[in-house]
Motif scaffolding. Structure first.
Motif, short mmCIF file in Angstrom:
data_model
loop_
_atom_site.label_atom_id
_atom_site.label_comp_id
_atom_site.label_asym_id
_atom_site.label_seq_id
_atom_site.Cartn_x
_atom_site.Cartn_y
_atom_site.Cartn_z
N VAL A 61 47.42 34.65 54.80
CA VAL A 61 46.81 34.87 56.21
C VAL A 61 48.11 34.77 57.01
N LYS A 62 47.90 35.85 58.10
CA LYS A 62 49.07 35.68 59.02
C LYS A 62 48.70 34.55 60.19
N ASP A 63 49.69 34.19 61.03
CA ASP A 63 49.73 33.34 61.88
C ASP A 63 48.57 33.55 62.85
N ASN A 64 48.38 34.99 63.18
CA ASN A 64 47.15 35.07 63.96
C ASN A 64 45.70 35.28 63.38
N ARG A 65 45.72 34.75 62.04
CA ARG A 65 44.36 34.53 60.97
C ARG A 65 44.04 35.93 60.90
N GLN A 66 44.86 36.75 60.44
CA GLN A 66 44.79 38.24 59.96
C GLN A 66 44.84 38.05 58.50
N VAL A 67 43.72 38.39 57.61
CA VAL A 67 43.64 38.26 56.26
C VAL A 67 44.47 39.46 55.65
N VAL A 68 45.59 39.32 54.94
CA VAL A 68 46.34 40.29 54.50
C VAL A 68 46.32 40.30 52.89
N GLY A 69 46.10 39.17 52.25
CA GLY A 69 46.15 39.00 50.95
C GLY A 69 47.64 38.68 50.31
N SER A 70 47.86 38.17 49.36
CA SER A 70 48.94 37.57 48.82
C SER A 70 48.93 37.75 47.19
N GLN A 71 50.15 38.17 46.69
CA GLN A 71 50.50 37.77 45.37
C GLN A 71 51.19 36.79 44.85
N PHE A 72 51.23 35.76 45.76
CA PHE A 72 51.91 34.57 45.31
C PHE A 72 51.11 33.94 44.31
N ARG A 73 51.64 33.63 43.00
CA ARG A 73 50.92 32.90 42.12
C ARG A 73 49.49 33.36 42.30
N PRO A 74 49.11 34.71 41.79
CA PRO A 74 47.79 34.84 41.59
C PRO A 74 46.84 34.14 40.65
N ALA A 75 47.48 33.57 39.53
CA ALA A 75 46.49 32.70 38.74
C ALA A 75 46.39 31.48 39.22
N ARG A 76 45.20 30.97 39.11
CA ARG A 76 44.76 29.62 39.71
C ARG A 76 45.52 28.56 39.20
N LYS A 77 45.81 28.47 37.90
CA LYS A 77 46.41 27.34 37.24
C LYS A 77 47.89 27.30 37.85
N ASP A 78 48.50 28.45 37.91
CA ASP A 78 49.96 28.52 38.38
C ASP A 78 50.11 27.89 39.84
N LEU A 79 48.85 28.30 40.70
CA LEU A 79 48.94 27.76 41.98
C LEU A 79 48.60 26.43 42.26
N ASP A 80 47.74 25.96 41.42
CA ASP A 80 47.37 24.46 41.47
C ASP A 80 48.41 23.55 40.96
#
Length: 236
Positions: A61-80
């Motif tokens: 999400v950009k600073d202006n709250r526009q949702v753009v999506g992210s490929q940073f750690r797409p797996a939930r366990k990796d993000l957690d």
């Protein structure tokens, strides 16, 4: 995304702006680990101060709250796992209670206990305050920190004994058994060497100790190069 997560995201997006406990980051494909650590610490502290149960660092999400999506750690366990990788909050709170430390020093000491690399600035600041010992990249927390964070045993495991301790141990074992192979000496010393040493470093350390005793005329190899049999030449 489940309905609860969707509801939370929508509520955050409906805020008029970011605040002390909400940060939006685009993080299209990744995000700087050091910055993540600082955000985790700052958001957690603000949540505690404001008696909030949660703080939010929202990726995609950009600073202006526009949702753009992210490929940073797409797996939930990796993000957690980020919370554990970036900052051990229990350890951070213990440090904060027992030491007069800045937030950046707490984050850096957490890196040390996890054996993560330090930046040059981290290294310089922690050394200047006597908060770490050892040599780059094998730093470990200093005795003063260990004594106040219930890590005395860990400190002693990391801090090497002086060489004479190891030399005496080898000689006494040879005297007791008549001779020792290289494998015997490895097994004798392995768990007594500092925890920060890897396999190669431990092998090298043991080899150097044997070489020191050999050059001093204290022990001699009565076997072969491939199958050494170390015996005492001098009484101990």
């Amino acid at each position: 995304m489940n309905s609860d997560a969707t509801a939370i995201l929508n509520a955050l997006l409906n805020l008029t702006a970011e605040n002390e406990v909400v940060e939006f980051k685009e993080a299209k494909n990744g995000y700087d680990f050091t910055k993540l650590g600082k955000y985790f610490s700052a958001l957690s502290n603000e949540a505690n101060l404001k008696r909030q149960r949660s703080a939010w660092l929202v990726f995609g999400v950009k600073d202006n709250r526009q949702v753009v999506g992210s490929q940073f750690r797409p797996a939930r366990k990796d993000l957690d796992s980020l919370k554990l990788e970036i900052l051990d909050m229990d350890y951070a709170r213990l440090l904060a209670r027992t030491q007069d430390l800045t937030l950046s020093e707490v984050v850096a000491l957490d890196k040390v206990q996890k054996r993560h690399p330090l930046t040059d600035d981290d290294e310089r600041r922690l050394k200047a305050r006597g908060l770490i010992e050892g040599r780059k990249p094998n730093f470990y927390i200093a005795k003063s920190v260990a004594q106040q964070t219930d890590q005395k045993a860990s400190y002693s495991k990391n801090k090497a004994f002086d060489n004479q301790y190891y030399l005496d141990l080898i000689c006494k074992a040879i005297k007791e058994h008549g001779s020792l192979s290289r494998k015997d000496i490895d097994e004798l010393l392995w768990n007594k060497l500092p925890d920060w040493m890897d396999l190669k470093q431990k092998k090298s350390k043991v080899g150097n100790l044997i070489s020191e005793l050999r050059k001093a005329g204290t022990i001699s190899n009565q076997g072969t190069f491939k199958e050494p049999k170390w015996v005492l030449l001098k009484p101990v």
